[in-house]
Write a protein that holds these residues in place. Structure first.
Motif, PDB file in Angstrom:
ATOM      1  N   UNK A  37       1.041  -1.465   0.264  1.00 31.17           N
ATOM      2  CA  UNK A  37      -0.338  -0.115   0.442  1.00 31.17           C
ATOM      3  C   UNK A  37       0.454   0.933  -0.249  1.00 31.17           C
TER       4      UNK A  37
ATOM      5  N   UNK B 273       2.779   4.168  -0.997  1.00 29.80           N
ATOM      6  CA  UNK B 273       3.418   5.066  -1.935  1.00 29.80           C
ATOM      7  C   UNK B 273       3.977   4.756  -3.711  1.00 29.80           C
TER       8      UNK B 273
ATOM      9  N   UNK C 236      11.024   3.462   1.157  1.00 29.23           N
ATOM     10  CA  UNK C 236      10.036   3.189   1.930  1.00 29.23           C
ATOM     11  C   UNK C 236       9.701   2.275   2.584  1.00 29.23           C
TER      12      UNK C 236
ATOM     13  N   UNK D  59      11.366  -1.124   3.879  1.00 28.64           N
ATOM     14  CA  UNK D  59      10.865  -0.860   5.515  1.00 28.64           C
ATOM     15  C   UNK D  59       9.829  -1.537   5.957  1.00 28.64           C
ATOM     16  N   UNK D  60       8.707  -1.299   4.898  1.00 31.73           N
ATOM     17  CA  UNK D  60       7.352  -1.656   5.967  1.00 31.73           C
ATOM     18  C   UNK D  60       6.925  -3.223   5.068  1.00 31.73           C
TER      19      UNK D  60
ATOM     20  N   UNK E 214       6.935  -6.762   6.877  1.00 37.00           N
ATOM     21  CA  UNK E 214       7.147  -6.740   8.118  1.00 37.00           C
ATOM     22  C   UNK E 214       7.532  -8.781   8.254  1.00 37.00           C
ATOM     23  N   UNK E 215       9.047  -8.962   8.855  1.00 42.90           N
ATOM     24  CA  UNK E 215       9.171 -10.426   8.963  1.00 42.90           C
ATOM     25  C   UNK E 215       9.606 -10.880  10.152  1.00 42.90           C
ATOM     26  N   UNK E 216       8.722 -12.003  10.761  1.00 38.90           N
ATOM     27  CA  UNK E 216       9.395 -12.869  11.632  1.00 38.90           C
ATOM     28  C   UNK E 216       9.796 -14.047  11.570  1.00 38.90           C
ATOM     29  N   UNK E 217      10.881 -14.104  12.493  1.00 42.58           N
ATOM     30  CA  UNK E 217      11.451 -15.409  12.149  1.00 42.58           C
ATOM     31  C   UNK E 217      11.870 -16.228  13.198  1.00 42.58           C
TER      32      UNK E 217
ATOM     33  N   UNK F  66      14.646 -17.772  14.924  1.00 44.80           N
ATOM     34  CA  UNK F  66      15.890 -17.985  15.492  1.00 44.80           C
ATOM     35  C   UNK F  66      16.307 -19.180  15.349  1.00 44.80           C
TER      36      UNK F  66
ATOM     37  N   UNK G  24      10.393 -13.105  17.338  1.00 47.45           N
ATOM     38  CA  UNK G  24      10.775 -12.050  16.668  1.00 47.45           C
ATOM     39  C   UNK G  24      10.226 -11.238  15.370  1.00 47.45           C
ATOM     40  N   UNK G  25      10.712 -10.549  15.596  1.00 48.82           N
ATOM     41  CA  UNK G  25       9.575  -9.356  14.447  1.00 48.82           C
ATOM     42  C   UNK G  25       9.833  -8.184  14.167  1.00 48.82           C
ATOM     43  N   UNK G  26      10.223  -7.774  12.928  1.00 52.54           N
ATOM     44  CA  UNK G  26      10.715  -6.793  12.994  1.00 52.54           C
ATOM     45  C   UNK G  26       9.239  -5.657  12.596  1.00 52.54           C
TER      46      UNK G  26
ATOM     47  N   UNK H 180       7.515  -2.443  11.255  1.00 53.43           N
ATOM     48  CA  UNK H 180       7.828  -1.288  10.260  1.00 53.43           C
ATOM     49  C   UNK H 180       7.358  -0.419  10.230  1.00 53.43           C
ATOM     50  N   UNK H 181       8.266   0.777  10.432  1.00 55.66           N
ATOM     51  CA  UNK H 181       7.680   2.378  10.855  1.00 55.66           C
ATOM     52  C   UNK H 181       5.903   2.915   9.886  1.00 55.66           C
TER      53      UNK H 181
ATOM     54  N   UNK I  55       4.315   4.873   7.927  1.00 56.75           N
ATOM     55  CA  UNK I  55       4.158   5.039   6.978  1.00 56.75           C
ATOM     56  C   UNK I  55       2.897   6.196   6.035  1.00 56.75           C
ATOM     57  N   UNK I  56       3.300   6.370   5.263  1.00 58.56           N
ATOM     58  CA  UNK I  56       2.124   7.667   4.707  1.00 58.56           C
ATOM     59  C   UNK I  56       1.450   6.695   3.692  1.00 58.56           C
ATOM     60  N   UNK I  57      -0.097   6.398   3.351  1.00 56.35           N
ATOM     61  CA  UNK I  57      -0.095   5.920   2.305  1.00 56.35           C
ATOM     62  C   UNK I  57      -0.785   6.449   0.842  1.00 56.35           C
ATOM     63  N   UNK I  58      -0.323   7.986   0.909  1.00 51.19           N
ATOM     64  CA  UNK I  58       0.186   8.461  -0.457  1.00 51.19           C
ATOM     65  C   UNK I  58       1.312   8.916  -0.367  1.00 51.19           C
TER      66      UNK I  58
ATOM     67  N   UNK J 130      27.114   6.667  -0.776  1.00 55.10           N
ATOM     68  CA  UNK J 130      24.518   7.056  -0.768  1.00 55.10           C
ATOM     69  C   UNK J 130      25.036   7.646   1.346  1.00 55.10           C
ATOM     70  N   UNK J 131      26.348   7.444   1.546  1.00 52.23           N
ATOM     71  CA  UNK J 131      26.393   8.105   2.951  1.00 52.23           C
ATOM     72  C   UNK J 131      27.620   8.597   3.376  1.00 52.23           C
TER      73      UNK J 131
END
Lengths: 735, 183
Positions: free
Chosen positions: A63, A65, A120, A123-124, A126-129, A131, B1-3, B5-6, B8-11, B55-56
């Motif tokens: 979802x 952008x 972006x 980063x969104x 989501x992954x569960x592991x 271990x 363990x779950x990462x 997600x931050x 986020x904007x939908x648009x 890029x850093x």
């Protein structure tokens, strides 16, 4: 084989033919390519070191952008693994199941309209592991171990008896750490499908293999894959394997129906495209009191990934280094939960030579002998395993000439015996040799109506100077000016070429181009065979020699005809011929084909209070056979020297001992040499034309790096009296 | 363990409008505010001579001049450069008519793969303008923000020495100077 008259040993240092493009920023590297409708792919990597993926939720990412697609193991579909190669198996096919083999493994790919949007979306995801404990230590009993993984273990004479009877023995262990190639150009794939044909602009050192591996991955004919890589932003081995991200970019392009650009981020360069694996080596040397080696036993244990057999023959360096009747070498590979390694400039040899040459220095001190004298006394005048003469060898000359240039005689033997400006001064040396490697190669040569030539082969230019030296060799074989010749590289539709690796490209492509040019001369004599208007009528290729854009009779050089005139009279726009070179075996040659040899001399200065180490001088004397271009060859050696200084004093990929997460995956934290770290470096070439290949070269891409680490370690010992048996050598170890 | 997600904007984020003045030419842009100067030059304007190495901000391959100063374009947002003077390698010489620094890099073989080269050249111009090319040691120090993994450092120093000379402290007159340069 017909050879033309031999030019001198060291060829003219003409400027790089691709130089103007490079200094103006107009040379097209893979990530400079863009196509209409192109989207961007960004990788998501595992944050577990071993185990399984228990859940993967892409709802939010999808979802996000601009997102076009999100790929995971749940929707990637089957992809076949690439072929077996001379450097080992291809890396595993990506996104095939839920297994996590190492921290940083690719687990998803986000594809979006822009790079920012793809980042972006990545980063969104989501992954569960679930271990599992990661196996990360070389000695972990859970690690699968392969013995003699490359079939190169040596057994000569009776080592146990010889060691037991030796008057002087050295038995020491040396440690090396993970290093990361880090070419400046992040590995990039820009993939697009034109109907059933896959076209990729890709950072590769092996376009022909890349085509074969992608064809295998997608189950399509090799002719349906077109790999384009005219310029690559360095490699140092990173481009020798077909990595998962390459396959994923192609998959993303197929799924989205759009061109896809995937550029590895610098942190991803530490996990996605290989590294020099860590290792431990034990070296035992036995000698007489006069310094004659009677036994060498070299054992190495190096790391690899869980599902991999990376080529890293390390201990085998000692099989050919010195004249010694009793030799054992043993290589062992331990499979760990680490990213897939690969060749890094001088794979196996750089580390194996490091341990051997440090041990030789230790032996010299046990004997109270000049380390130079010890090397000279044990010189391998013939190929030790077979007793065959070398195809060329000027190893002694390198050592002796180096000593003279460096001022080795000014060295006083005792550690801590030389000081200047309040600093401890140390001189160190290492003898080096590089294994011979050659592979089959093809090339095509064309002369056009205007008298210019185009020669091509699917080799790659990675900074090695390939375009330049291949233009020079082709011009020589056709009797043209270098300015009249263009060389084409980096395209899988060109005649097949092996990898730009193993210091073999100039020998392979150069020989193939030589054969193609010879065949082209034959095509010209065939064309005029019955031509009553040609002064060359009736001549065979052997009757003529190329010069000044023409062919002239060997027995009467005044009789000649230009390529242009022949083509014009026969109404031909051009004439082409193919050539292939196949390396001969030692049996066929009646001699042992030799790689490059050399001597490395280093002066270090160490602050006695702070332990700060600086390399003050570095000298390399190299027997690389014939040197085609003095300028680019010198650059190869000084560049390797810089890499060797990095290996000796700076470079270490640090990972978390629990998970394998790499803790310093940036160029700010993984220290590579910068301009201020590098002293004046001196290079000299020695030796003669090599007899094993028609163009006389031996390959010098890697020997520049080999030997710096032991020469520096030995110099640090000489300066400080501290024998550091691990890399990198840092100031804290000297306090 | 779950990462996690931050959020986020939908648009899409609001687009930003600005003008990049590159090598004396204006380029009006309407882009994602997160766009770096590097990506704006390389991907949006097709000025691919400026290279992404990390890029850093750690390698120098993306070095360009902004208002006469050398900056890392990967650490600079494009929108920050509205109406500032940007100079890139494309503003120097051409293959047939090289700038003296480009010529010196070619003659001294001050590059191998060539990927870091535009950044090295822009940095070399900056260092000469700063009067920091007075000695080999000074050049080495002030060129140390530009990594060359091929290891051409020795030849880079020689090339810069060749152009800068020593008597004037390495000031070069032909460095592209932007108007209204910032300190």
């Amino acid at each position: 084989m017909t050879t033309i008259s031999r030019p001198r040993l060291i060829g003219p240092g003409i400027n790089r033919v691709d130089g103007p493009l490079k200094v103006t920023g107009r040379a097209p590297y893979p990530n400079d390519f863009a196509y209409p409708g192109m989207v961007h792919a960004v990788l998501v990597r595992s944050t577990a070191g071993a185990g399984r993926i228990t859940e993967i939720d892409t709802t939010a990412a999808e979802r996000s952008p601009g997102v076009v697609s999100v790929l995971t193991h749940l929707n990637a579909g089957p992809l076949a693994r690439g072929p077996m190669t001379p450097l080992g198996v291809s890396p595993p096919a990506p996104l095939q199941d839920d297994a996590i083999l190492h921290y940083g493994q690719i687990v998803a790919v986000a594809v979006a309209e822009t790079f920012e949007e793809a980042t972006e979306a990545a980063y969104a995801v989501r992954v569960g592991y679930a271990d599992e404990p990661a196996v990360l230590d070389l000695d972990d009993p859970r690690a699968k171990v392969r013995t003699n993984p490359w079939g190169r273990d040596a057994d000569r004479g009776d080592v146990p008896v010889a060691l037991a009877g030796a008057e002087v023995v050295v038995d020491e262990t040396y440690l090396t750490v993970d290093n990361t190639n880090n070419p400046m150009g992040p590995l990039t794939t820009v993939a697009r499908w034109e109907g059933d044909t896959l076209v990729v602009n890709n950072s590769t050192q092996w376009a022909s293999l890349e085509g074969a591996a992608l064809a295998a991955a997608f189950g399509i004919p090799e002719e349906s894959v077109h790999v384009v890589a005219p310029y690559v932003g360095g490699g140092f081995g990173a481009g020798l394997r077909v990595w998962q991200h390459v396959v994923l970019a192609a998959l993303a392009a197929r799924v989205t129906g759009r061109p896809v650009k995937l550029v590895l981020t610098r942190p991803q360069m530490f996990t996605a495209c290989g590294h020099r694996p860590k290792g431990r080596q034990r070296v035992r040397l036995g000698a007489t009191r006069e310094g004659a080696l009677v036994a060498v036993q070299h054992e190495a244990r190096t790391a690899s990934a869980v599902d991999d057999d990376n080529f890293e023959p390390t201990a085998s360096v000692s099989a050919t280094a010195y004249a010694c009747p009793n030799v054992i070498t043993r290589d062992v590979q331990a499979r760990l939960n680490v990213p897939v390694p690969n060749s890094m400039r001088g794979p196996g040899t750089a580390t194996g030579n490091y341990a051997l040459e440090c041990a030789m220095d230790e032996l010299a001190y046990r004997l109270g002998m000049d380390p130079l004298e010890l090397r000279l006394r044990n010189d391998a005048a013939v190929h030790p395993p077979t007793g065959l003469p070398w195809s060329s060898r000027a190893h002694k000359e390198c050592l002796e000439r180096g000593a003279e240039l460096f001022g080795w005689s000014r060295r006083t033997h005792e550690p801590r015996s030389m000081r200047e400006d309040g600093l401890l001064v140390g001189y160190g040396l290492a003898a080096v040799g590089y294994p011979w490697f050659r592979a089959r190669c093809s090339a095509r040569a064309t002369i056009r109506r205007d008298g210019t030539a185009y020669v091509c082969s699917a080799g790659t230019e990675i900074g090695n100077g390939a375009y330049t030296v291949l233009v020079q060799l082709s011009a020589e074989a056709l009797g043209l000016d270098p300015g009249q010749v263009t060389f084409g590289l980096g395209d899988s539709t060109m005649p097949m070429a092996p990898q730009t690796g193993g210091s073999s490209l100039t020998g392979a492509v150069g020989s193939a181009a030589h054969e193609a040019c010879r065949a082209l001369v034959g095509a010209f004599t065939d064309l005029v065979a019955d031509d009553g208007d040609s002064p060359l009528r009736g001549c065979t290729a052997d009757d003529v020699e190329p010069a000044d854009g023409a062919l002239r009779r060997r027995d009467d050089p005044a009789v000649h005809e230009s390529y242009r005139d022949i083509l014009a009279r026969h109404h031909r726009p051009d004439l082409s011929a193919d050539g292939e070179s196949t390396p001969l075996t030692a049996d066929e040659l009646g001699m042992a084909p030799a790689g490059a040899f050399g001597a490395k001399y280093v002066e270090v200065r160490v602050d006695p209070d702070l332990g700060r180490i600086r390399v003050a001088r570095a000298l390399s004397v190299i027997d690389g056979g014939r040197i085609v271009n003095e300028k680019t060859a010198r650059s190869q050696i000084i560049g390797g020297t810089v890499g060797g200084i990095g290996m000796a004093l700076f470079e270490e990929t640090v990972s978390d001992p629990g998970s394998g997460r790499i803790a310093n995956a940036t160029l700010g934290d993984y220290i590579v040499p910068v301009n201020a770290d590098i002293p004046d470096m001196q290079v000299e070439f020695a030796g003669s034309w090599d007899r094993a290949n028609p163009v006389g070269t031996k390959g010098i891409g890697e020997i520049g790096l080999v030997g710096l680490a032991p020469a520096i370690a030995n110099a640090v010992f000489h300066a400080t009296g501290r024998r550091i048996r691990s890399l990198p050598i840092t100031l804290d170890q000297l306090l | 363990m779950t990462l996690q997600a931050k959020p986020h904007a939908e648009e899409s984020l609001p687009q930003t409008e600005f003008t990049l003045r590159v090598n004396g030419r204006d380029h009006p842009l309407r882009t994602d505010a997160r766009l770096t100067l590097l990506d704006a030059l390389h991907d949006r304007l097709g000025l691919t001579g400026t290279k992404k190495g990390c890029d850093q901000g750690t390698c120098g391959a993306c070095t360009v001049h902004v208002d006469g100063r050398r900056v890392l374009s990967c650490l600079t947002l494009a929108a920050q450069c509205d109406e500032r003077e940007i100079a890139t390698v494309e503003g120097l010489g051409t293959e047939d008519e090289l700038h003296p620094v480009q010529r010196a890099f070619l003659e001294h073989d001050a590059f191998q793969c060539g990927y870091c080269t535009p950044g090295q050249i822009m940095s070399a111009l900056g260092l000469m303008a700063e009067g920091r090319a007075g000695s080999p040691d000074e050049i080495r120090e002030y060129m140390s923000g530009n990594i060359c993994r091929c290891g051409a450092y020795q030849n880079i120093v020689a090339a810069i020495r060749d152009v800068a000379g020593t008597e004037d402290g390495g000031r070069a007159d032909d460095v592209p100077q932007a108007e209204g340069g910032r300190p």
